[in-house]
Design an enzyme around this catalytic site. Structure first.
Site, PDB file in Angstrom:
ATOM      1  N   PHE B 241       0.824  -1.228   0.000  1.00  0.00           N
ATOM      2  CA  PHE B 241       0.000   0.000   0.000  1.00  0.00           C
ATOM      3  C   PHE B 241       0.851   1.267   0.000  1.00  0.00           C
ATOM      4  O   PHE B 241       0.404   2.311   0.471  1.00  0.00           O
ATOM      5  CB  PHE B 241      -0.974  -0.003   1.177  1.00  0.00           C
ATOM      6  CG  PHE B 241      -1.877  -1.199   1.222  1.00  0.00           C
ATOM      7  CD1 PHE B 241      -2.770  -1.431   0.191  1.00  0.00           C
ATOM      8  CD2 PHE B 241      -1.822  -2.100   2.265  1.00  0.00           C
ATOM      9  CE1 PHE B 241      -3.603  -2.546   0.200  1.00  0.00           C
ATOM     10  CE2 PHE B 241      -2.640  -3.226   2.282  1.00  0.00           C
ATOM     11  CZ  PHE B 241      -3.536  -3.445   1.255  1.00  0.00           C
ATOM     12  N   GLY B 468       1.205  -7.900  -5.119  1.00  0.00           N
ATOM     13  CA  GLY B 468       0.068  -8.753  -4.785  1.00  0.00           C
ATOM     14  C   GLY B 468      -1.113  -8.377  -5.664  1.00  0.00           C
ATOM     15  O   GLY B 468      -2.202  -8.918  -5.544  1.00  0.00           O
ATOM     16  N   LEU B 632      -6.510  -4.804 -18.562  1.00  0.00           N
ATOM     17  CA  LEU B 632      -5.885  -5.985 -19.164  1.00  0.00           C
ATOM     18  C   LEU B 632      -6.421  -7.282 -18.576  1.00  0.00           C
ATOM     19  O   LEU B 632      -6.481  -8.291 -19.260  1.00  0.00           O
ATOM     20  CB  LEU B 632      -4.365  -5.951 -18.984  1.00  0.00           C
ATOM     21  CG  LEU B 632      -3.603  -4.809 -19.655  1.00  0.00           C
ATOM     22  CD1 LEU B 632      -2.119  -5.137 -19.725  1.00  0.00           C
ATOM     23  CD2 LEU B 632      -4.137  -4.507 -21.041  1.00  0.00           C
ATOM     24  N   GLN B 640      -8.868  -5.340  -7.568  1.00  0.00           N
ATOM     25  CA  GLN B 640      -8.252  -4.083  -7.117  1.00  0.00           C
ATOM     26  C   GLN B 640      -9.307  -3.085  -6.669  1.00  0.00           C
ATOM     27  O   GLN B 640      -9.171  -2.434  -5.643  1.00  0.00           O
ATOM     28  CB  GLN B 640      -7.412  -3.474  -8.249  1.00  0.00           C
ATOM     29  CG  GLN B 640      -6.050  -4.102  -8.387  1.00  0.00           C
ATOM     30  CD  GLN B 640      -5.242  -3.960  -7.114  1.00  0.00           C
ATOM     31  OE1 GLN B 640      -4.931  -2.868  -6.677  1.00  0.00           O
ATOM     32  NE2 GLN B 640      -4.936  -5.077  -6.483  1.00  0.00           N
ATOM     33  N   GLY B 706      -4.660   0.583  -9.455  1.00  0.00           N
ATOM     34  CA  GLY B 706      -4.336   0.231  -8.073  1.00  0.00           C
ATOM     35  C   GLY B 706      -4.898   1.191  -7.050  1.00  0.00           C
ATOM     36  O   GLY B 706      -5.151   0.821  -5.904  1.00  0.00           O
ATOM     37  N   GLU B 707      -5.078   2.443  -7.420  1.00  0.00           N
ATOM     38  CA  GLU B 707      -5.418   3.452  -6.424  1.00  0.00           C
ATOM     39  C   GLU B 707      -6.766   4.127  -6.622  1.00  0.00           C
ATOM     40  O   GLU B 707      -7.414   4.537  -5.662  1.00  0.00           O
ATOM     41  CB  GLU B 707      -4.285   4.501  -6.375  1.00  0.00           C
ATOM     42  CG  GLU B 707      -3.059   3.886  -5.713  1.00  0.00           C
ATOM     43  CD  GLU B 707      -1.746   4.542  -6.083  1.00  0.00           C
ATOM     44  OE1 GLU B 707      -1.196   5.226  -5.217  1.00  0.00           O
ATOM     45  OE2 GLU B 707      -1.263   4.354  -7.213  1.00  0.00           O
TER      46      GLU B 707
END
Lengths: 332, 746
Positions: B241, B468, B632, B640, B706-707
Site C-alpha cells: 500500500f 500482490g 488488461l 483491485q 491500483g489506487e
C-alpha cells in the site's frame, strides 16, 4: 517471551498444587495468556497446561444437563462448542449469541469457558509494558485516565483503574446468574458470578476471588423457568472482531409485553460485567413501553462516570439496553 | 496441424485470467521475504525509544549482552559508519526517513530505534532487546492533531488561476469548511522484513520492497559499497500500500549487522513497530472554500492543505493533486504547508494526495449541492470541464460524465429523495451519497527482456515487483498475447536487481510502464526467430526474404498463409538454437512536461443504513464506475477496485492512528485496536469498467487501477451519512459519537 517451565496437569489436585507455585499460570485455550506473554505483560515462570484434564476429569470438557434440569459446563469447553451446543442455543440463547459475537471463529475454536471468565482487559496501556499500569504494577499509575480511553469503562471505575472487562460471555453468564465452581487446595467451592469479579478499587491487579492455585472446573446454570427468553445485543464500531462499546444481555419470562424475573447485565461499560439491578426493578412485573424502558435505562446508567473520550457511551448504553429489551419482547 | 494454425488464438488481453502465481500462494509455497532462512542466520530485534522527544542519557547493554544466544548489541557508539544518501537528481534515491539509524542520540519520535540486538534465535534477540536499559532526558513533545500554520510561515501556492478571494467574496452561494483526515497506518498482512547476507564483498538483501532498484541505490550509498555490490530481491509481497516503496532504517540495521558478524541476519518488523517505524499516511487538515452561481456554475475553488510531517523529513501529502482539473472553474488556488510533529516519517499510502484531497473537495461539493438545493450528480455534470484547465491541455481520455451517468443508472439514483432521513427500507434509514474519483496516469522508465525458447515456452524478466496486485499475471498476458504462447507457458521473473531495471510498484503505473518495454522485447525476440527461420539452409522458410514471412499466433509462416506455419519452438530447435531473445526499453512520462492531461476517472455511489435506536451505521451498497483505460485483466482489475472500496469503507468509518498525547506513542498499535474493514462490514460492490483504451499511454491503452478505486469512497460515504442523519462529518473516521450528538432516541 521469556523462558518458562511447562507441565501438563495429571489431575485437578495436581493442577492446583502446581498452580499454587509462585509465578504459575494455568493455560487452557491460551488466547489471552499466550498473547500477553508475547507482549511481555504476562511473564509466568511456570505454565500448567490443564487441557490434559480432558478425559481425566468427567465433564470438564463437555456440556451436560444436570439432574435439576440445569446445565453444567466444563471449564475446558471451547467457546465455539458451547455456542453451538443445541441446549445452549435453544434454552440459553443469550449465551450462544454472546459467544458468537466475540472474537473471531479461530479464537472461539480455542478459547475455553474457564479461560474466558479470566479474560484480561484490552486496555491499550495494560497491554504495553512501556507504560505504567496499576493492574500490571500496583501503584505505578494509570495513563488511561486522561489518555486514550474511548473504549474504557464508565461504571465501577476507580482513580486507579478504568479498564473494561472485555468478555461477552461473562455478560451473558451474569444475566443467567451462573455459578462458578472452583477447585482449590482446601477443596471445592461454588461462587455466584456476581461475587466472582472484583471492582478495581485500590487493587486493580486483583480481578476476581480466585486464590493462587485455584482452578475453575465448571460453570452451572439453573434451569430456565417456563416462558423464559433471552437476548444479547452488542454495539460496536464495526460489524465483527471488535470489543463492545456497549452490550446488553437480557433474560426474562415474557408474557405478552409483561416481564417477570427480568435480569439484565451489560458489557463494554463496566470494569466487570455489570448487573443492572435498578433497571430490573423498574421493569419487573410491568408491561414494556417506551416510558419505563427509558426510565430503566436512566436507572441503569445513573452511576455512570465517563472519561475524557467516552461520554457517548452513556447514551449508547441506554439505547443498547432499551433495544435489547425491545428485541426480547419482539417490539424491535 | 493446419487446422490449428488457421484458428487465430484468442487474445488473453482484457480477459478475467486467474493469477499465474495463485497456486504458489494458496499452497504456501510462494517464498516471501521473511520465508528466506539462510545457513547460519541470526535474528535481529530493534530496541525502540519510549519517549517522543529528547535525548538518550545512557544506554546500558551489559544485561542484554549476557542474555543467552545474544551475539551483539549495536547502538550509536558501535554501529560504525552509516552514510546518508546524496542529494538526488529527479526521481531517484528515494527515502522518507533519511536520517541513518543511530546517527545521533536525539529522539524525535516515539519508537525510534535506539539499538538493535542480534542473537542466535528470534526469542533470544527479543529477550536481549527487552534487557537493554535506556534512560532519557525527555523534552516536551508535540503530537497534537490540531494543525496550525507555524508562526512566520506561509502557505506555499502550488497552483493558481483567476482571483479566488474576489470571486468567493461576491459569490451568491458558498461553502467554507475544514476537513480532517487522521494519520493512517499501512497494515498489509506481510510485516516489513529484511534478510541480509554479506559475502565479504557484496550484499544480498531480501527485502519487502515495492522498488528493488531504488532500495539497492539507497542501501549501497548508506552502507558505503559500490552499487554493483548490492543485490536486492523481493519476489512476493504480502502487499505494501505504498509503505514498502522506500527503504526504512531496519533494512540498514540488518545489513550492517550481517556485515559486522559475517552471518546472514533476519529482521522482521513487529506489528507494533509497523505503527511507528515504517511510515504512515499523515494527518491532513484541509480548508476548502468553494462558491457557485445560483444555477450551480462554479465560480471559485480554494483548497488549502496542511499535513503533519516528521521533525526531520518534509513529506507533503499533495492533497491538491486532483483539485485543479476536476471541474471547470475559473478561479482556483491550491496551497499547502507542513506542520512538524514528533511522529515517525510519513510516506505514500494508496492514493497519496488525491485520496485525502478528494475527501475534502468532494465533501465541499456535496455541501455546496445541499446549499444550492441541487442534485449532487447534476452539480458535477454541470461543471464538467472541456479541457484540463490547470494545464490548458486536452484530456487524453476522460469519461467522467459517463461514469456518473452509468453509476446513477446502476445505483437507481433517480429514486433518491433529497430530504435528510427521508428514505427508509427494512426499518432502517437509508442515506445515498456520491463523489467522483480521479488518479494520475503516467509511465516510469522500464526495461525488460523476453526469451522465446526452443521448447515453445517464453520467459519475461523485469526488475519490477508484484505487490500482490497481479503484475506476474499481467506481464504473462502481454507476452502471451504478443508471442502467441499459452499463458501457462510464459515464465515471469520479477523482483530482483539482477534483472533489467523495472518501475517502482507505485502510482498505479507498473502496467502502463511495462507494456511498451515488454512489447518491444517480445517483438525483438520474434524478429530474431524470423531471422533464424529465413537464414536457415533447410526447412520451409530457407531462402525466403524477411518480407516474405511473418509471425502469427506463435508461428512463423509465409505471409498470408497460415497453413505454412511452424511453431517458433520448432524453428529454433531445427537450427539447434535454445532461445531467441529480445530486450525493450521505454521512457518515463512521469515528471516530464505534459502535452496532454492523462488521468483516470471514476464515480462512487454509496448507500448507508442508519439505525438511530442503536446508533448503528453500516455501508450497505457501493456502485463504482471506473474509467481507467483498457483493463488488461478483468479479474485482477475487479479485485483491485473491490479491495480499494473496502479500504475506503475503513478510511471513512474505522481507520485512525491514535497518538497518546502524554507520551506521543501510537497507542492503538495492533490489528485488534486499529480498526479496519472486516468481511462482515463489506458492502455489496458493483464494479463497472468503462474500458476506453487510452492509446496516448501505451499500445493497449491501459492506465492503472491500483489506487483510483479508493478515491472518492470516503466523501461518498460521508455524503450518504449526511443524507441519512443530517450530520456532516468533517473529521474522519465517522464515529458513533458524531452521530449520537445529533440524534434523539428513536
Amino acid at each position: 517471551m521469556e523462558l518458562f517451565e511447562y507441565s501438563q496437569a495429571a489431575s485437578t489436585e495436581a493442577a492446583v498444587k502446581s498452580g499454587s507455585a509462585t509465578g504459575a499460570r494455568f493455560i487452557a485455550g491460551g488466547t489471552t495468556l499466550v498473547d500477553l506473554m508475547k507482549l511481555g505483560v504476562e511473564t509466568p515462570q511456570r505454565v500448567v497446561d490443564v487441557n490434559s484434564l480432558a478425559g481425566k476429569v468427567p465433564g470438564i470438557d463437555t456440556v451436560d444437563v444436570t439432574p435439576e434440569g440445569g446445565l453444567r459446563i466444563g471449564a475446558l469447553v471451547r467457546n465455539a462448542d458451547l455456542a453451538h451446543h443445541q441446549t445452549v442455543a435453544s434454552h440459553y440463547a443469550v449465551l450462544s449469541q454472546a459467544l458468537l459475537s466475540g472474537a473471531s471463529a479461530q479464537l472461539r475454536n480455542m478459547a475455553t469457558t474457564g479461560g474466558n471468565l479470566l479474560q484480561r482487559t484490552r486496555c491499550v496501556y495494560f497491554r504495553d509494558t512501556a507504560f505504567p499500569c496499576n493492574k500490571r504494577e500496583p501503584g505505578s499509575g494509570c495513563p488511561a485516565i486522561g489518555g486514550v480511553n474511548r473504549m474504557m469503562a464508565i461504571l465501577g471505575t476507580s482513580d486507579q483503574c478504568i479498564a473494561t472487562n472485555p468478555s461477552d460471555m461473562n455478560v451473558a453468564l451474569t444475566a443467567l446468574e451462573a455459578t462458578i465452581h472452583i477447585q482449590g487446595a482446601k477443596g471445592e467451592r461454588a461462587v455466584p458470578i456476581h461475587e466472582f469479579f472484583l471492582l478495581p478499587g485500590t487493587t486493580p491487579h486483583k480481578e476476581n476471588v480466585l486464590e493462587p492455585g485455584e482452578l475453575i472446573t465448571f460453570v452451572t446454570l439453573a434451569k430456565p423457568a417456563a416462558g423464559t427468553r433471552s437476548v444479547y445485543l452488542k454495539l460496536r464500531d464495526r460489524a465483527s472482531y471488535e470489543f463492545a462499546l456497549s452490550s446488553a444481555a437480557v433474560v426474562a419470562q415474557v408474557e405478552g409485553k409483561r416481564l417477570k424475573n427480568v435480569r439484565i447485565a451489560m458489557g463494554g461499560v463496566g470494569t466487570r460485567p455489570w448487573r443492572m439491578v435498578e433497571a430490573e426493578h423498574v421493569l419487573e412485573g410491568h408491561e414494556v413501553e417506551d416510558g419505563n424502558l427509558r426510565k430503566a435505562a436512566e436507572a441503569a446508567l445513573r452511576a455512570a462516570k465517563p472519561q475524557s473520550e467516552n461520554g457517548f457511551k452513556v447514551e449508547l448504553a441506554k439505547r443498547c439496553l432499551v433495544h435489547a429489551v425491545k428485541q426480547l419482547v419482539e417490539l424491535a | 496441424m493446419a487446422g490449428v494454425a488457421e484458428t487465430a488464438m484468442e487474445s488473453v488481453i482484457g480477459k478475467p485470467v486467474p493469477r499465474v502465481d495463485g497456486p504458489l500462494k494458496v499452497s504456501g509455497t510462494a517464498r516471501y521475504t521473511s520465508d528466506h532462512n539462510l545457513e547460519g542466520m541470526l535474528y535481529a530485534v530493534p530496541v525502540c525509544a519510549t519517549i517522543a522527544k529528547g535525548r538518550i542519557r545512557s544506554l546500558n547493554v551489559a544485561a542484554a549482552e549476557s542474555v543467552r544466544g545474544v551475539k551483539a548489541v549495536y547502538h550509536r557508539e558501535n554501529i560504525g559508519k552509516v552514510f546518508r544518501t546524496a542529494p538526488a537528481m529527479g526521481f531517484s534515491l528515494m527515502s522518507d526517513e533519511r536520517r541513518p539509524p543511530f546517527e545521533d542520540d536525539v529522539i524525535r519520535y516515539w519508537g525510534q530505534y535506539v539499538a538493535v540486538v542480534v542473537a542466535e534465535t528470534f526469542q533470544q534477540a527479543q529477550a536481549g532487546a527487552a534487557a537493554v536499559q535506556v534512560s532519557y532526558d525527555a523534552e516536551p513533545h508535540d503530537v497534537s492533531t490540531e494543525l496550525a500554520l507555524p508562526a512566520g510561515e506561509s502557505l506555499r501556492e502550488e497552483s493558481k488561476r483567476g482571483d479566488v478571494a474576489a470571486a468567493f467574496a461576491s459569490a451568491p452561494v458558498k461553502i467554507d469548511a475544514t476537513y480532517v483526515t487522521p494519520a493512517e497506518t499501512h497494515n498489509p498482512i506481510e510485516l516489513h522484513a529484511s534478510v541480509a547476507a554479506w559475502d565479504g564483498q557484496s550484499f544480498t538483501l531480501y527485502e519487502t520492497s515495492q522498488a528493488v532498484w531504488n532500495q539497492r541505490e539507497v542501501l549501497a550509498q548508506m552502507l558505503g559499497v559500490p552499487l554493483d555490490n548490492v543485490r536486492v530481491i523481493s519476489r512476493f509481497l504480502g502487499s505494501g500500500f505504498g509503505g514498502k516503496l522506500w527503504p526504512w532504517p531496519h533494512s540498514v540495521l540488518a545489513a550492517v549487522a550481517a556485515r559486522k558478524l559475517n552471518r546472514p541476519v533476519k529482521l522482521v518488523v513487529s506489528r507494533r513497530m509497523m505503527f511507528q517505524n515504517v511510515g504512515h499516511r499523515p494527518l491532513t487538515q484541509q480548508r476548502v472554500r468553494v462558491s457557485a452561481k445560483a444555477d450551480g456554475t462554479l465560480l471559485s475553488l480554494d483548497h488549502e492543505a496542511l499535513n503533519h510531517t516528521a521533525i526531520l523529513d518534509d513529506f507533503s501529502e499533495g492533497c491538491g493533486e486532483a483539485t485543479g482539473y476536476l471541474y471547470s472553474v475559473p478561479n482556483v488556488r491550491i496551497a499547502s504547508a507542513l506542520v512538524r510533529r514528533n511522529v515517525g516519517s510519513a510516506t505514500a499510502m494508496r492514493g497519496p494526495g488525491a485520496v485525502p484531497g478528494l475527501y475534502a473537495t468532494e465533501s465541499a461539493m456535496d455541501e455546496l449541492a445541499v446549499a444550492l438545493k441541487m442534485d449532487p450528480v447534476a452539480l458535477r455534470l454541470k461543471n464538467e470541464p472541456k479541457l484540463d484547465e490547470s494545464l490548458g491541455l486536452p484530456f487524453s481520455s476522460r469519461h467522467m460524465v459517463e461514469c456518473l451517468q452509468v453509476g446513477a443508472e446502476k445505483f437507481g439514483w433517480a429514486r433518491r429523495t433529497p430530504q435528510v432521513g427521508s428514505m427508509k427500507a427494512d426499518g432502517k434509514t437509508l442515506g445515498w451519497g456520491v463523489a467522483v474519483a480521479s488518479w494520475i496516469a503516467a509511465r516510469f522508465d522500464c526495461e525488460a527482456k523476453v526469451e522465446l525458447r526452443a521448447d515453445g515456452s517464453a520467459r519475461v524478466a523485469c526488475g519490477t515487483q508484484d505487490v500482490g496486485t497481479g503484475t506476474y499475471t499481467v506481464l504473462a498476458q502481454v507476452v502471451a498475447d504478443k508471442a502467441g504462447v499459452p499463458l501457462d507457458r510464459v515464465e515471469v521473473v520479477l523482483g530482483d536487481t539482477t534483472l533489467p531495471p523495472g518501475p517502482i510498484s507505485g502510482g498505479s503505473m507498473v502496467t502502463s510502464s511495462m507494456i511498451p518495454a515488454v512489447g518491444d522485447a517480445t517483438r525483438q525476440a520474434i524478429e530474431t526467430v524470423l531471422l533464424a527461420a529465413t537464414s536457415s539452409k533447410t526447412g520451409p522458410f530457407a531462402g525466403k526474404k524477411r518480407g516474405e514471412v511473418e509471425f502469427a499466433n506463435g508461428r512463423v509462416q509465409l505471409k498470408g498463409d497460415a497453413s505454412s506455419g511452424v511453431g517458433f519452438g520448432e524453428v529454433l530447435a531445427a537450427q539447434n538454437l535454445s532461445v531467441a531473445t529480445g530486450s525493450g526499453k521505454s521512457g518515463a512520462t512521469f515528471g516530464a512536461k505534459p502535452t496532454v492531461s492523462q488521468h483516470s476517472f471514476g464515480a462512487q455511489f454509496v448507500e448507508v443504513t442508519w439505525q438511530p435506536e442503536i446508533a448503528r451505521l453500516r455501508v450497505s451498497r457501493v456502485v463504482t464506475v471506473i474509467d481507467a483505460g483498457r483493463v488488461l485483466n478483468l479479474r485482477a482489475g475487479r479485485n483491485q477496485i473491490e479491495g480499494a472500496v473496502m479500504m475506503g469503507v475503513g478510511m471513512a468509518m474505522f481507520e485512525q492512528t491514535e497518538y497518546d498525547h502524554k507520551t506521543g506513542a501510537t497507542i492503538n498499535n495492533s490489528l485488534a485496536d486499529y480498526l479496519m474493514t472486516t468481511h462482515a462490514d463489506a458492502p455489496s460492490v458493483d464494479v463497472t469498467f468503462l474500458d476506453y483504451p487510452d492509446l496516448t499511454l501505451n499500445e493497449y491503452g491501459a492506465r492503472g487501477i491500483g489506487e483510483i478505486g479508493l478515491a472518492g469512497v470516503a466523501p461518498a460515504i460521508t455524503a450518504a451519512v449526511y443524507h441519512a442523519t443530517g450530520v456532516r462529518v468533517r473529521r474522519l473516521p465517522i464515529r458513533i459519537e458524531d452521530l449520537l450528538a445529533n440524534q434523539k432516541l428513536a
